[in-house]
Design a protein around this motif. Sequence first.
Motif, PDB file in Angstrom:
ATOM      1  N   MET A  91       4.366  -6.746   0.902  1.00  0.00           N
ATOM      2  CA  MET A  91       4.441  -7.731  -0.273  1.00  0.00           C
ATOM      3  C   MET A  91       4.059  -9.084   0.146  1.00  0.00           C
ATOM      4  O   MET A  91       4.310  -9.722   1.095  1.00  0.00           O
ATOM      5  N   PHE A  92       2.931  -9.523  -0.668  1.00  0.00           N
ATOM      6  CA  PHE A  92       2.352 -10.883  -0.578  1.00  0.00           C
ATOM      7  C   PHE A  92       2.784 -11.490  -2.001  1.00  0.00           C
ATOM      8  O   PHE A  92       2.574 -11.271  -2.833  1.00  0.00           O
ATOM      9  N   LEU A  93       3.640 -12.583  -1.537  1.00  0.00           N
ATOM     10  CA  LEU A  93       4.129 -13.521  -2.705  1.00  0.00           C
ATOM     11  C   LEU A  93       3.895 -14.877  -2.543  1.00  0.00           C
ATOM     12  O   LEU A  93       3.772 -15.418  -1.597  1.00  0.00           O
ATOM     13  N   ASP A  94       3.254 -15.455  -3.778  1.00  0.00           N
ATOM     14  CA  ASP A  94       3.108 -16.743  -4.086  1.00  0.00           C
ATOM     15  C   ASP A  94       3.690 -17.390  -5.172  1.00  0.00           C
ATOM     16  O   ASP A  94       3.730 -16.771  -6.210  1.00  0.00           O
ATOM     17  N   LEU A  95       4.538 -18.599  -4.995  1.00  0.00           N
ATOM     18  CA  LEU A  95       4.909 -19.294  -6.007  1.00  0.00           C
ATOM     19  C   LEU A  95       3.892 -19.975  -7.035  1.00  0.00           C
ATOM     20  O   LEU A  95       2.704 -20.384  -6.578  1.00  0.00           O
ATOM     21  N   ASP A  96       4.198 -19.472  -8.314  1.00  0.00           N
ATOM     22  CA  ASP A  96       3.480 -20.215  -9.320  1.00  0.00           C
ATOM     23  C   ASP A  96       3.629 -21.523  -9.661  1.00  0.00           C
ATOM     24  O   ASP A  96       4.836 -22.037  -9.860  1.00  0.00           O
ATOM     25  N   ARG A  97       2.439 -22.205  -9.961  1.00  0.00           N
ATOM     26  CA  ARG A  97       2.430 -23.726 -10.087  1.00  0.00           C
ATOM     27  C   ARG A  97       3.249 -24.587  -9.244  1.00  0.00           C
ATOM     28  O   ARG A  97       3.808 -25.749  -9.304  1.00  0.00           O
ATOM     29  N   PHE A  98       3.388 -24.339  -8.004  1.00  0.00           N
ATOM     30  CA  PHE A  98       4.085 -24.954  -6.706  1.00  0.00           C
ATOM     31  C   PHE A  98       3.363 -26.504  -6.702  1.00  0.00           C
ATOM     32  O   PHE A  98       4.152 -27.410  -6.390  1.00  0.00           O
ATOM     33  N   LYS A  99       2.071 -26.559  -6.944  1.00  0.00           N
ATOM     34  CA  LYS A  99       1.471 -27.669  -6.717  1.00  0.00           C
ATOM     35  C   LYS A  99       1.965 -28.700  -7.671  1.00  0.00           C
ATOM     36  O   LYS A  99       1.923 -29.872  -7.458  1.00  0.00           O
ATOM     37  N   VAL A 100       2.098 -28.246  -8.913  1.00  0.00           N
ATOM     38  CA  VAL A 100       2.712 -29.214 -10.147  1.00  0.00           C
ATOM     39  C   VAL A 100       4.025 -29.731  -9.649  1.00  0.00           C
ATOM     40  O   VAL A 100       4.191 -31.169  -9.612  1.00  0.00           O
ATOM     41  N   VAL A 101       4.842 -28.951  -9.125  1.00  0.00           N
ATOM     42  CA  VAL A 101       6.134 -29.633  -8.505  1.00  0.00           C
ATOM     43  C   VAL A 101       5.941 -30.497  -7.471  1.00  0.00           C
ATOM     44  O   VAL A 101       6.621 -31.618  -7.416  1.00  0.00           O
TER      45      VAL A 101
END
Length: 673
Positions: free
Chosen positions: A274-284
């Motif tokens: 499973m490859f998981l990436d947080l959405d819109r992490f850069k905005v945070v």
Amino acid sequence: MHRLFHYSWIAGLATILIVVVALSLLYRQLVFDSLVEEETRSNVALTKAFANSIWPRHSAFIQRAASVPAGELASRKEIRSLERDLRLLMQGLSVVKVKIYDANGLTVFSSDPRQIGEDKSGNPGFRLARDGTAASDITFRDRFDAWEGVISDRNIIATYVPVRIHDAVPVEAVMEVYSDVTALVDDMERGQWKILAGVLGGLSVVYALILWILLRYRRLLNEQETQRLAQEERIRHQAYHDDLTGLPNRASFAEQLDAMARRARRAGWAFAVMFLDLDRFKVVNDSLGHHAGDQLLRVAATRIQRCIRDSDMLFRMGGDEFTVLLEDVRGPEQTAAVAHRILEAMAEPVQLQQHEIRVTASIGMALFPRDDPTGERLVKSADTAMYRAKELGRNRYEFFTAEMNARVENQLVLEAALRRAVEAGQFLLHFQPRVSALNRVVVGVEALLRWRHPERGLVSPADFIPLLEETNLIVPVGAWVLDTACRQAREWRDGGLPLRMSVNISSRQFRSESLVQTVASALQSSGLEPELLELELTESLLIENTESAISIMTRFKKLGVMVSIDDFGTGYSSFSYLKQFPIDFLKVDRTFIRDLARNPKDAAIVQAIAALARSLGIGLIAEGVEEIHQAEYLRTCYCTEMQGWLFGRAVPAEEFPSLVARIVEPQALQLRA
């Protein structure tokens, strides 16, 4: 540390033994060499005596012995006469056997009559002696047929000596002399043991002293060894674990993936990546700071770990990317259930610096061996599926499919073609007019990039612009677009068509340190007035780093160029930021124009944006205008310019002047002044 001491005394003892054995062997070799050398000289002298006293009487027989039948040679009277002379010559010496060969290697005489008649022409010792060089060799014989009978357990030196009257004449025959040196060897071995005992005793004293010194410092070294092992463990942990979350890192993932693949092959089970990436992490990260971003990553790691089994493994690959190895899964359903639990856990609100936020995740999954039997390709497959999940709207999971793989391969082919296109100059510009909302006069033009592929023809910008961004080719291509567009605007201005040229700036171009200089160079090389150049920046681009964006836009304004915000209304700009941007136009996105007459919400949004532009004292541009009723409605709002198929599609530069002429004709548009 105990092992070090253990090895040290063993190594020391082994060194002493090696030294002793080496010295013993060296001594033995030297003595043997000296013994062989001395015996060789003695046998050479004996052979010279034979050549001077006996040889003249027997040389004729020896030289013609080859003509005598082999069975009769040993019984010839000349052999008995030669044996008498040799016995007389060897009397009192340690010689136990003698053989004489003619020049061709025939054994003419031997104290062992059974050997007479043998051919020794291939013997190396014989051949050396025949060429004029004496050759000796020492061997131990359990049983030896000597002149006087059988002897046993003897050290024998055999010497092949050339027979000639003096050194200046050719070799006429070869004599092989066997000497018994057993007594000399016994004396040598007794001396060897005495020397060996002395050396061993001296080295033992030295070894005992060194061992005593080492034992004195054993406690100190034990402490240092303990500290070293602890340090090594810390270094190993750091090498294979992430400092922020404590999870295993990318290096550990590679090892565990290989190990899991081997176990799966042996056991015949399946596992999932499973490859998981947080959405819109850069905005945070950008809005709340890196400390908040780090806190979010730790929370995400804890939540993911909570959703998997103890036998499964979670890794942080870097940034906001995580991977999970699910061992011994029954199929896609079980994997999907885990992904669903992770999405639900990630969707829970997180409290960061007095802010309650929700961060979702996109998950890509690949199964072994269904999707690929190799670990490396399996990771790429899961990564591809993750990007597909992002493309489909984020906060979801996707399984890898063959179609995705084909799509990725097509992208790789397209990327290679794009690189060739940059070198071969296959890019060109099309131009779309921008019309004044008041009097339908063409006041501007937008430069749009096109790619003429040698085989596929014109490629859709949607197919290649994202790839230009990903590969960073957009920077050199964007510089070419700026330069070409400025030159074209200057050419039209000189021809009596002064239009403001609008050029889109991509996010990678905007982050390039050389962008302002690229714009200045394009203006200088083309001779275009700065006020006839407009740079379009997307709304999302500006909020990534507001302070940097304001600085760059201020430098644009110092050059004298116009600045507009493209696709306004689709991003997340704060009005407090917007008033700080030194902009000249807002450009309403086409999604709000398309259903303007049928959707009151779109109309309300356009009116709100128009009121905002009016209050800021900047122009408002509507794009995607395709119908007359849209144009008429926009005229009632605060809309200064319009762009869309109603006025004309994007055309090559050579067709643009005729397009402008058609637009300004009275019958072209039924818009009342």
